[in-house]
Design a protein around this motif. Sequence first.
Motif, mmCIF file in Angstrom:
data_model
loop_
_atom_site.group_PDB
_atom_site.id
_atom_site.type_symbol
_atom_site.label_atom_id
_atom_site.label_comp_id
_atom_site.label_asym_id
_atom_site.label_seq_id
_atom_site.Cartn_x
_atom_site.Cartn_y
_atom_site.Cartn_z
ATOM 1 N N LEU A 142 47.715 34.243 26.525
ATOM 2 C CA LEU A 142 48.678 33.440 27.278
ATOM 3 C C LEU A 142 49.397 34.265 28.336
ATOM 4 O O LEU A 142 49.947 33.719 29.294
ATOM 5 N N GLY A 143 49.386 35.582 28.180
ATOM 6 C CA GLY A 143 50.002 36.437 29.181
ATOM 7 C C GLY A 143 49.310 36.369 30.526
ATOM 8 O O GLY A 143 49.895 36.740 31.551
ATOM 9 N N GLU A 144 48.059 35.881 30.529
ATOM 10 C CA GLU A 144 47.329 35.772 31.789
ATOM 11 C C GLU A 144 47.836 34.619 32.644
ATOM 12 O O GLU A 144 47.569 34.565 33.848
ATOM 13 N N ARG A 145 48.569 33.690 32.044
ATOM 14 C CA ARG A 145 48.992 32.508 32.796
ATOM 15 C C ARG A 145 49.784 32.872 34.049
ATOM 16 O O ARG A 145 49.572 32.300 35.122
ATOM 17 N N GLU A 146 50.699 33.810 33.916
ATOM 18 C CA GLU A 146 51.521 34.212 35.063
ATOM 19 C C GLU A 146 50.661 34.777 36.188
ATOM 20 O O GLU A 146 50.884 34.503 37.371
ATOM 21 N N ARG A 147 49.646 35.548 35.834
ATOM 22 C CA ARG A 147 48.774 36.149 36.848
ATOM 23 C C ARG A 147 47.851 35.105 37.479
ATOM 24 O O ARG A 147 47.548 35.172 38.680
ATOM 25 N N LEU A 148 47.403 34.141 36.686
ATOM 26 C CA LEU A 148 46.598 33.044 37.235
ATOM 27 C C LEU A 148 47.372 32.275 38.302
ATOM 28 O O LEU A 148 46.858 31.977 39.379
ATOM 29 N N VAL A 149 48.607 31.974 37.978
ATOM 30 C CA VAL A 149 49.447 31.206 38.899
ATOM 31 C C VAL A 149 49.709 32.000 40.174
ATOM 32 O O VAL A 149 49.693 31.449 41.282
ATOM 33 N N ALA A 150 49.944 33.298 40.028
ATOM 34 C CA ALA A 150 50.169 34.142 41.204
ATOM 35 C C ALA A 150 48.925 34.182 42.086
ATOM 36 O O ALA A 150 49.012 34.163 43.326
ATOM 37 N N SER A 151 47.752 34.213 41.467
ATOM 38 C CA SER A 151 46.503 34.233 42.225
ATOM 39 C C SER A 151 46.267 32.910 42.950
ATOM 40 O O SER A 151 45.793 32.887 44.085
ATOM 41 N N LEU A 152 46.584 31.812 42.282
ATOM 42 C CA LEU A 152 46.424 30.493 42.903
ATOM 43 C C LEU A 152 47.401 30.301 44.043
ATOM 44 O O LEU A 152 47.061 29.735 45.085
ATOM 45 N N ASP A 153 48.646 30.735 43.841
ATOM 46 C CA ASP A 153 49.707 30.605 44.840
ATOM 47 C C ASP A 153 49.823 29.137 45.266
ATOM 48 O O ASP A 153 49.841 28.254 44.418
ATOM 49 N N ASN A 154 49.832 28.859 46.554
ATOM 50 C CA ASN A 154 49.944 27.471 47.036
ATOM 51 C C ASN A 154 48.612 26.903 47.499
ATOM 52 O O ASN A 154 48.580 25.891 48.210
ATOM 53 N N ASN A 155 47.524 27.535 47.103
ATOM 54 C CA ASN A 155 46.204 27.111 47.560
ATOM 55 C C ASN A 155 45.719 25.863 46.827
ATOM 56 O O ASN A 155 46.249 25.490 45.780
ATOM 57 N N ILE A 156 44.673 25.243 47.386
ATOM 58 C CA ILE A 156 44.095 24.047 46.766
ATOM 59 C C ILE A 156 42.995 24.396 45.783
ATOM 60 O O ILE A 156 42.521 23.540 45.040
ATOM 61 N N ALA A 157 42.584 25.671 45.780
ATOM 62 C CA ALA A 157 41.493 26.085 44.902
ATOM 63 C C ALA A 157 41.617 27.561 44.581
ATOM 64 O O ALA A 157 42.316 28.316 45.264
ATOM 65 N N LEU A 158 40.916 27.950 43.531
ATOM 66 C CA LEU A 158 40.928 29.332 43.069
ATOM 67 C C LEU A 158 39.504 29.723 42.691
ATOM 68 O O LEU A 158 38.816 28.972 41.989
ATOM 69 N N ILE A 159 39.071 30.882 43.163
ATOM 70 C CA ILE A 159 37.806 31.444 42.727
ATOM 71 C C ILE A 159 38.127 32.486 41.667
ATOM 72 O O ILE A 159 38.813 33.472 41.941
ATOM 73 N N LEU A 160 37.668 32.208 40.456
ATOM 74 C CA LEU A 160 37.891 33.110 39.338
ATOM 75 C C LEU A 160 36.757 34.135 39.351
ATOM 76 O O LEU A 160 35.611 33.799 39.050
ATOM 77 N N ARG A 161 37.058 35.351 39.753
ATOM 78 C CA ARG A 161 36.042 36.384 39.901
ATOM 79 C C ARG A 161 35.207 36.530 38.617
ATOM 80 O O ARG A 161 35.752 36.572 37.516
ATOM 81 N N HIS A 162 33.873 36.602 38.812
ATOM 82 C CA HIS A 162 32.933 36.768 37.697
ATOM 83 C C HIS A 162 33.090 35.663 36.649
ATOM 84 O O HIS A 162 32.827 35.887 35.474
ATOM 85 N N HIS A 163 33.493 34.480 37.100
ATOM 86 C CA HIS A 163 33.779 33.397 36.151
ATOM 87 C C HIS A 163 33.385 32.036 36.711
ATOM 88 O O HIS A 163 32.437 31.434 36.242
ATOM 89 N N GLY A 164 34.119 31.522 37.691
ATOM 90 C CA GLY A 164 33.813 30.187 38.181
ATOM 91 C C GLY A 164 34.827 29.700 39.190
ATOM 92 O O GLY A 164 35.499 30.500 39.855
ATOM 93 N N LEU A 165 34.964 28.380 39.291
ATOM 94 C CA LEU A 165 35.819 27.750 40.297
ATOM 95 C C LEU A 165 36.913 26.921 39.645
ATOM 96 O O LEU A 165 36.760 26.438 38.518
ATOM 97 N N LEU A 166 37.999 26.717 40.381
ATOM 98 C CA LEU A 166 39.103 25.862 39.928
ATOM 99 C C LEU A 166 39.673 25.140 41.141
ATOM 100 O O LEU A 166 39.826 25.746 42.210
ATOM 101 N N SER A 167 39.974 23.856 40.971
ATOM 102 C CA SER A 167 40.607 23.090 42.049
ATOM 103 C C SER A 167 41.820 22.360 41.498
ATOM 104 O O SER A 167 41.906 22.075 40.301
ATOM 105 N N VAL A 168 42.773 22.065 42.381
ATOM 106 C CA VAL A 168 43.962 21.310 41.994
ATOM 107 C C VAL A 168 44.173 20.182 42.994
ATOM 108 O O VAL A 168 43.716 20.241 44.135
ATOM 109 N N GLY A 169 44.890 19.151 42.533
ATOM 110 C CA GLY A 169 45.173 18.045 43.427
ATOM 111 C C GLY A 169 46.320 17.191 42.929
ATOM 112 O O GLY A 169 46.690 17.256 41.752
ATOM 113 N N ALA A 170 46.865 16.391 43.818
ATOM 114 C CA ALA A 170 47.957 15.488 43.472
ATOM 115 C C ALA A 170 47.465 14.316 42.637
ATOM 116 O O ALA A 170 48.266 13.568 42.088
#
Length: 240
Positions: A142-170
Amino acid sequence: MTTTNEATLRRDLAAAYRLAAMFGWDDTLYTHFSARLPGEEPRFLINPFGLFFEEVKASDLIIVDMHGRVIEGKADYNVAGFTIHSAVHMAREDAHCVIHTHTLAGMAVAAADKGLLQLNQINAEFHQRVGYHTYEGIALDLGERERLVASLDNNIALILRHHGLLSVGASVADAFYVMYYLNKACEIQLSAAALQGVSEMPEALSRHACEQFQGAEGQRQLLWEAWLRKLDRECPDYKN
């Protein structure tokens, strides 16, 4: 989005799972999509662990709170899924839906040194709108949550290195649209890697095209309704 009722959210999220299976985005029992429910106490819908995406129905979705407790439903969830989705829902008020995939193209680009390249009009929609998160292993801490959020920032998507993709929306429609075209952009890049003489678009042109895409975001709902009609024809039980 706050006025969207639970029944509609369940229908839309179940539709997203079925469409993902239809498009070949599923990874057996793994990866996960979520939708935050309205209300003062943050809670979200997510798939029960153990179902293929092609099996998910609206009534199957379980409700989980931000502490990891199953509030409603008879099944458990993927623990890594809780870490990722709770992180985003807790930090981003605008992220009502979160979609995470392990597609071949997405995982390939997640391993690329330069990440997503500006190779095509579709790729341009993500110009300076994608974050990158360093791989830390399976997301059980669960400690990774803070770092995930920092990486996502205000973007619409996140590329998780050596892992996969993530998208967000309203909405589910927004997040699904973002994932559809982010994955398409990765497919373009994967195909282009086999060619010689490929070049990226100039930065100014990518920025201009991205601004044009943002001006047409109202069209996403039309596409979502068309996708729902496709499901209604081919597998209407997703609404059950």
